[in-house]
Design a protein around this motif. Structure first.
Motif, mmCIF file in Angstrom:
data_model
loop_
_atom_site.group_PDB
_atom_site.id
_atom_site.type_symbol
_atom_site.label_atom_id
_atom_site.label_comp_id
_atom_site.label_asym_id
_atom_site.label_seq_id
_atom_site.Cartn_x
_atom_site.Cartn_y
_atom_site.Cartn_z
ATOM 1 N N ALA A 121 0.707 -1.182 0.038
ATOM 2 C CA ALA A 121 0.067 0.015 -0.138
ATOM 3 C C ALA A 121 0.812 1.334 -0.057
ATOM 4 N N GLN A 122 1.926 1.321 0.868
ATOM 5 C CA GLN A 122 2.741 2.364 0.778
ATOM 6 C C GLN A 122 3.448 2.581 -0.372
ATOM 7 N N GLY A 146 -6.545 1.304 -4.870
ATOM 8 C CA GLY A 146 -5.902 -0.159 -4.603
ATOM 9 C C GLY A 146 -5.510 -0.190 -3.217
ATOM 10 N N ALA A 147 -4.675 1.045 -2.829
ATOM 11 C CA ALA A 147 -4.064 0.831 -1.522
ATOM 12 C C ALA A 147 -5.012 1.180 -0.506
ATOM 13 N N LEU A 148 -5.908 2.079 -0.519
ATOM 14 C CA LEU A 148 -6.817 1.900 0.534
ATOM 15 C C LEU A 148 -7.446 1.059 1.246
ATOM 16 N N PRO A 149 -7.993 -0.099 0.539
ATOM 17 C CA PRO A 149 -8.454 -1.363 1.330
ATOM 18 C C PRO A 149 -7.430 -1.962 2.226
ATOM 19 N N ILE A 150 -6.096 -2.061 1.402
ATOM 20 C CA ILE A 150 -5.221 -2.820 2.183
ATOM 21 C C ILE A 150 -4.765 -1.835 3.463
ATOM 22 N N VAL A 151 -5.001 -0.531 3.434
ATOM 23 C CA VAL A 151 -4.345 -0.050 4.692
ATOM 24 C C VAL A 151 -5.811 -0.023 5.714
ATOM 25 N N GLY A 156 -7.210 -0.574 10.236
ATOM 26 C CA GLY A 156 -8.493 -0.140 10.752
ATOM 27 C C GLY A 156 -8.941 1.113 10.324
ATOM 28 N N GLU A 157 -10.032 1.616 10.489
ATOM 29 C CA GLU A 157 -10.877 2.846 10.260
ATOM 30 C C GLU A 157 -10.252 3.957 10.893
ATOM 31 N N LYS A 158 -9.859 3.621 12.138
ATOM 32 C CA LYS A 158 -9.401 4.859 13.107
ATOM 33 C C LYS A 158 -7.876 4.898 12.985
ATOM 34 N N HIS A 159 -7.087 4.852 12.151
ATOM 35 C CA HIS A 159 -5.538 4.935 12.123
ATOM 36 C C HIS A 159 -5.148 5.982 11.424
ATOM 37 N N TRP A 160 -4.060 6.656 11.577
ATOM 38 C CA TRP A 160 -3.793 7.804 10.969
ATOM 39 C C TRP A 160 -3.292 7.680 9.472
ATOM 40 N N ARG A 161 -2.979 6.073 9.278
ATOM 41 C CA ARG A 161 -2.356 5.709 7.747
ATOM 42 C C ARG A 161 -3.703 5.821 6.990
ATOM 43 N N ARG A 164 -4.555 9.412 6.238
ATOM 44 C CA ARG A 164 -3.665 9.754 5.306
ATOM 45 C C ARG A 164 -4.040 9.408 3.922
ATOM 46 N N MET A 165 -4.393 7.968 3.694
ATOM 47 C CA MET A 165 -4.817 7.364 2.363
ATOM 48 C C MET A 165 -5.946 8.286 1.976
ATOM 49 N N LEU A 166 -6.645 8.418 2.704
ATOM 50 C CA LEU A 166 -8.096 8.905 2.360
ATOM 51 C C LEU A 166 -7.870 10.421 1.932
ATOM 52 N N GLY A 167 -6.916 11.205 2.673
ATOM 53 C CA GLY A 167 -6.557 12.310 2.004
ATOM 54 C C GLY A 167 -6.000 12.609 0.995
#
Length: 181
Positions: A121-122, A146-151, A156-161, A164-167
């Motif tokens: 994902a990174q 593609g990366a977002l579902p992996i993250v 989880g939904e409440k993580h800074w990563r 960041r990916m949503l941003g």
């Protein structure tokens, strides 16, 4: 240790120690040993943190050569070295030169750690950033989608990563004037 100082935002303190380790390891292990590559990468990252980009590039390139020779072309540490070099070239504004390294890093991460690993994902997000700079928003969006579902699965939904990916994805959509999605 130097890496602790480097990771705690003291690269100036770490740099001389990393340089000393870089000088010692070839004498102790030989010129072609992964520990030599580790020293090169650590010192290169300290130079990047100190904005001494031109000093970092030859270190990253040498580490990549050593890792390919010692570990083979399909090893996760080779993928990391490819990514380090890609990020450095991208930071220098050498987008065309960075792209094949980002692409190789992503492909190698997929092979070595599996397609659902956070490193994949990174690597996808890194390549997406490059694509954004190249104004290829469709490619950037595809990579981030593609990366977002992996993250999400990994952290989880409440993580800074995840945030960041949503941003990043939101930025791509904003660049395409797709503000309502």
């Amino acid at each position: 240790p130097a890496t602790v100082r480097e990771e705690t935002a003291h690269p100036a303190d770490a740099s001389p120690l990393l340089g000393e380790a870089r000088e010692m390891r070839p004498r102790l292990r030989g010129d072609e040993h992964n520990e030599v590559a580790v020293s090169l990468v650590e010192l290169g990252r300290a130079h990047v943190a100190l904005e001494r980009i031109d000093l970092a590039e030859p270190l990253f390139r040498e580490a990549l050569v050593i890792r390919r020779k010692v570990l083979g072309d399909e090893h996760r540490e080779v993928a990391v070295s490819l990514g380090d070099l890609a990020l450095l070239l991208w930071q220098k504004g050498e987008l065309a030169a960075a792209e094949p390294f980002f692409t190789q890093s992503l492909a190698m991460h997929r092979k070595t750690v599996g397609p659902e690993h956070p490193n994949v994902a990174q690597a996808m997000a890194n390549l997406a950033q490059l694509k954004m700079d190249q104004k290829d928003f469709f490619a950037a969006e595809t990579l981030l989608q593609g990366a977002l579902p992996i993250v999400r699965r990994s952290f989880g939904e409440k993580h800074w990563r995840t945030a960041r990916m949503l941003g990043h994805l939101g930025t791509v959509m904003r660049q395409q004037r797709r503000l309502d999605e």
